[in-house]
Design a protein around this motif. Sequence first.
Motif, mmCIF file in Angstrom:
data_model
loop_
_atom_site.group_PDB
_atom_site.id
_atom_site.type_symbol
_atom_site.label_atom_id
_atom_site.label_comp_id
_atom_site.label_asym_id
_atom_site.label_seq_id
_atom_site.Cartn_x
_atom_site.Cartn_y
_atom_site.Cartn_z
ATOM 1 N N CYS A 94 78.952 96.554 9.026
ATOM 2 C CA CYS A 94 77.699 95.903 9.558
ATOM 3 C C CYS A 94 76.632 95.898 8.246
ATOM 4 O O CYS A 94 77.132 96.648 7.375
ATOM 5 C CB CYS A 94 76.610 96.449 10.345
ATOM 6 S SG CYS A 94 75.324 97.041 10.386
ATOM 7 N N CYS A 101 76.843 91.362 12.196
ATOM 8 C CA CYS A 101 77.261 91.679 13.771
ATOM 9 C C CYS A 101 76.996 90.738 14.440
ATOM 10 O O CYS A 101 77.048 90.359 15.001
ATOM 11 C CB CYS A 101 75.445 92.766 13.843
ATOM 12 S SG CYS A 101 76.061 94.463 13.161
ATOM 13 N N THR A 148 81.815 94.315 13.442
ATOM 14 C CA THR A 148 80.821 95.258 13.184
ATOM 15 C C THR A 148 80.711 96.813 12.546
ATOM 16 O O THR A 148 79.980 97.794 12.206
ATOM 17 C CB THR A 148 80.294 95.845 15.174
ATOM 18 O OG1 THR A 148 81.052 95.777 15.459
ATOM 19 C CG2 THR A 148 79.352 94.536 15.516
#
Length: 404
Positions: free
Chosen positions: A120, A112, A117
């Motif tokens: 993650c 992140c 993202t």
Amino acid sequence: MPDNRVVVYQGPGKVGVEGVEYPRLELPDEVVNGLGLAKGAPHAVILKVVTSNICGSDQHMVRGRTTAPIGQTLGHEITGEVVEAGDDVLFHKIGDICSVPFNIACGRCRMCNEGKTGVCLNVNPARPGAAYGYVDMGGWIGGQADYVMVPFADFNLLKFPDRDQALEKILDLTMLSDIFPTGYHGAYTAGVTTGSTVYVAGAGPVGLAAAHAAQLLGASVVIVGDMVQERLAQARSFGCETVDLSADGTLSEKIDDVLGEPEVDAAVDAVGFEARGHGAGAAEQPATVLNDVMTIARAGASLGIPGLYVTGDPGGIDEHAKVGQLGVRIGLGWAKSHRFTTGQCPVKQYNRVLMNMILSGRARIASAVNATKISLDQAPEGYQQFDHGAARKYVLDPHGMVPA
């Protein structure tokens, strides 16, 4: 508490709307037990779902082409109104209308912090990366529902600046949760820039979003390939050239007919692992599009691959395809010095700037993908029509908040 309903996979080719528990500010047991996190989620919010879209990735599950179990909840494209916020949520309040990236991200881990993202490390014990309502993605309840819980809300949510403006443009803004950033990611990582010639494989919603994104990035010509005539017509409706892959002739010849040369500067695979060969009635050939984009992309080109490829496909054409091992001509790509970008789009890298493009009127993504609103109860019909090649992006409107 209000009632809650969610769209559920009920077996190959079948979905239904089922009653489920109203969401709580809690993490899924799969995440809690697998990663040792606390059950309570004071960092989360409950959203009243304003819109949630049917995605081609959902269709892979519904066709029985993944390891999704019966009972899997569906829906990762979510836009909603905050109706409850945990004590640790600082920057969102009741009544805010927000876009939810389909990637669930903690905002704290190495990935992140690097802006990745889509992978993650703290939201799925099975592998990096998670999503709402998707197989092997952490056990998070889907958002094709009345209400849904969103964790790590301060990091994940994109708040729209004006409620009335957001509702007026909601059919465009709903695309920010997935397909607009995903299509943009495909075009951007393919190196599309001012004057580029571009080939987009697939005229489904992600392919159409990639084509529109290529136009926004300055492409001189965008060519979209597909076998469904209605979808090709939709691509032409906003200025794309098209090639009919069900007709005779090679893709290189078709590109040459449009451009006067058989290659393009950039290419995007918006199809994924259920690709078919060329020609009328062609059988499934899962590596077709990957080999196509290498064939028609010039030497030194980049290839954007937002199309989904999986590690488990019970319906694969052979034992290799069932584990995601495909007949890709990697030697061709190596010889042409191609660069490949695969994987989930990191939505947060793009969604704010694309929101600004929508709000300013520059981007008209709802028109490009033919956004069509339906009720939550009409979801089974929407899935069926989409699976039959409808040139539409179905937008579920659970609470009747989408303007007529």
